[in-house]
Design an enzyme around this catalytic site. Structure first.
Site, PDB file in Angstrom:
ATOM      1  N   SER A   9       0.852  -1.191   0.000  1.00  0.00           N
ATOM      2  CA  SER A   9       0.000   0.000   0.000  1.00  0.00           C
ATOM      3  C   SER A   9       0.883   1.235   0.000  1.00  0.00           C
ATOM      4  CB  SER A   9      -0.877   0.030   1.254  1.00  0.00           C
ATOM      5  OG  SER A   9      -1.405   1.345   1.445  1.00  0.00           O
ATOM      6  N   HIS A  35      -1.200  -1.249  -4.214  1.00  0.00           N
ATOM      7  CA  HIS A  35      -2.494  -1.091  -3.543  1.00  0.00           C
ATOM      8  C   HIS A  35      -2.748   0.397  -3.277  1.00  0.00           C
ATOM      9  CE1 HIS A  35      -5.760  -2.526  -0.898  1.00  0.00           C
ATOM     10  NE2 HIS A  35      -5.398  -1.571  -0.049  1.00  0.00           N
ATOM     11  N   ASP A  37      -5.191   3.105  -1.536  1.00  0.00           N
ATOM     12  CA  ASP A  37      -6.229   3.287  -0.511  1.00  0.00           C
ATOM     13  C   ASP A  37      -6.942   4.623  -0.709  1.00  0.00           C
ATOM     14  OD1 ASP A  37      -4.011   1.664   1.668  1.00  0.00           O
ATOM     15  OD2 ASP A  37      -6.025   0.943   1.169  1.00  0.00           O
ATOM     16  N   MET A  39      -9.759   7.065   0.292  1.00  0.00           N
ATOM     17  CA  MET A  39     -10.591   7.325   1.477  1.00  0.00           C
ATOM     18  C   MET A  39     -11.320   8.660   1.305  1.00  0.00           C
ATOM     19  SD  MET A  39      -7.854   6.244   4.411  1.00  0.00           S
ATOM     20  CE  MET A  39      -7.075   4.636   4.413  1.00  0.00           C
ATOM     21  N   MET A  70     -12.544   3.016  -0.149  1.00  0.00           N
ATOM     22  CA  MET A  70     -13.191   3.181   1.157  1.00  0.00           C
ATOM     23  C   MET A  70     -14.041   4.448   1.073  1.00  0.00           C
ATOM     24  SD  MET A  70      -9.898   2.087   3.403  1.00  0.00           S
ATOM     25  CE  MET A  70      -8.810   2.370   1.992  1.00  0.00           C
ATOM     26  N   MET A 139     -10.600  -7.267   5.735  1.00  0.00           N
ATOM     27  CA  MET A 139      -9.919  -6.199   6.458  1.00  0.00           C
ATOM     28  C   MET A 139      -9.475  -6.741   7.820  1.00  0.00           C
ATOM     29  SD  MET A 139      -9.656  -3.721   4.478  1.00  0.00           S
ATOM     30  CE  MET A 139      -8.831  -2.705   5.721  1.00  0.00           C
TER      31      MET A 139
HETATM   32  C1  DX5 Z   1      -6.383   0.771   5.869  1.00  0.00           C
HETATM   33  C2  DX5 Z   1      -5.942   0.461   4.467  1.00  0.00           C
HETATM   34  C3  DX5 Z   1      -4.719  -0.416   4.399  1.00  0.00           C
HETATM   35  C4  DX5 Z   1      -3.493   0.204   5.051  1.00  0.00           C
HETATM   36  C5  DX5 Z   1      -2.456  -0.869   5.268  1.00  0.00           C
HETATM   37  O1  DX5 Z   1      -7.654   1.276   5.864  1.00  0.00           O
HETATM   38  O2  DX5 Z   1      -6.970  -0.159   3.737  1.00  0.00           O
HETATM   39  O3  DX5 Z   1      -4.417  -0.769   3.059  1.00  0.00           O
HETATM   40  O4  DX5 Z   1      -2.982   1.210   4.265  1.00  0.00           O
HETATM   41  O5  DX5 Z   1      -1.408  -0.349   6.003  1.00  0.00           O
HETATM   42  P1  DX5 Z   1      -0.710  -1.162   7.165  1.00  0.00           P
HETATM   43  O6  DX5 Z   1      -0.064  -2.345   6.498  1.00  0.00           O
HETATM   44  O7  DX5 Z   1       0.255  -0.196   7.719  1.00  0.00           O
HETATM   45  O8  DX5 Z   1      -1.766  -1.595   8.137  1.00  0.00           O
HETATM   46 ZN    ZN Z   2      -6.329  -0.969   1.776  1.00  0.00          ZN
END
Ligand code: DX5
Ligand code: ZN
Length: 224
Positions: A9, A35, A37, A39, A70, A139
């Site tokens: 990510s 990946h 993310d 948000m 998300m 998750m």
């Molecule tokens: C959290 C994200 C994850 C996050 C993972 O909501 O969906 O992808 O970035 O990061 P780590 O590995 O640090 O938990």
């Molecule tokens: Zn994620």
């Protein structure tokens, strides 16, 4: 033979230097996806980035994108994330009143579709779309932030999904996201996960290259 892939990510990456980060990822055979993310500050209590950033990074790497939305009402936005690099668009089961419609829309855009399940959400919620999805994302943290601790109850959910997939002869990939690091990755692999998302354990490590090299060796053994 297994086909396990790492999907780092970029949430905690230095966004002013993503080119160097992408080059680093490309040099490691364990990395199968990047990946993203996304948000929206509504479905999760944090704002990261959106389609303009993902689109601007398309074509800047040969690695496929795994886009984790998300956001509330994801069906309204999925088309914005279709790029030449986009392999998966993953939406949250809890965020969509019309999950079946959204999954069909993603597939109609010739992109693989996935559904993410928050830690408290039962996998049975996907009963009527298991034959539609290309990926189920477990998750292992409550979504919204990197650097959180792994929720061990996720292992049972991964095992449940792997057993169901086998029993019904389904083809979806099982992904896991949140708090994954070198100490717990073997547990999620043993449970049946194939797409392993990891962020801060790699990018915030003292030596990210060394972390990726360790994943190369571990996943190389798994896949041989
Ligand atoms: C959290 C994200 C994850 C996050 C993972 O909501 O969906 O992808 O970035 O990061 P780590 O590995 O640090 O938990
Ligand atoms: Zn994620």
């Amino acid at each position: 033979m297994a086909d396990v892939k790492l999907a780092p990510s970029i949430l905690t990456a230095d966004f002013s230097d993503l080119g160097r980060v992408f080059r680093m990822f490309e040099n490691h055979p364990s990395v199968g996806y990047i990946h993203f993310d996304v948000m929206d500050g509504d479905f999760v209590p944090n704002i990261s980035f959106g389609a303009p950033v993902v689109r601007s990074l398309a074509g800047k790497t040969r690695l496929p994108f795994d886009v984790h939305l998300m956001v509330s009402e994801p069906g309204r936005y999925v088309a914005d994330y279709v790029t030449d690099n986009t392999e998966y668009i993953v939406v949250h089961a809890e965020a969509d009143k019309h999950l079946d419609r959204t999954l069909r829309k993603i597939k109609s855009l010739e992109v693989k579709c996935g559904v993410a399940l928050n830690p408290a959400t039962l996998p049975e919620k996907l009963e009527y779309v298991f034959d539609l999805v290309d990926q189920v994302l477990v998750m292992s943290v409550n979504p919204g932030f990197g650097g959180q601790s792994f929720i061990s109850a996720s292992l049972e959910k991964i095992r449940w999904l792997a057993a169901l997939r086998k029993a019904r002869g389904l083809g979806f990939k099982i992904a896991v996201d949140g708090g994954i690091n070198r100490t717990n990755i073997s547990d999620v692999l043993d449970a049946g996960a194939e797409i392993i998302i990891s962020g801060s354990a790699i990018l915030n490590a003292a030596d990210p290259e060394a972390e990726l090299k360790a994943y190369d060796e571990l996943l190389g053994r798994m896949n041989s």
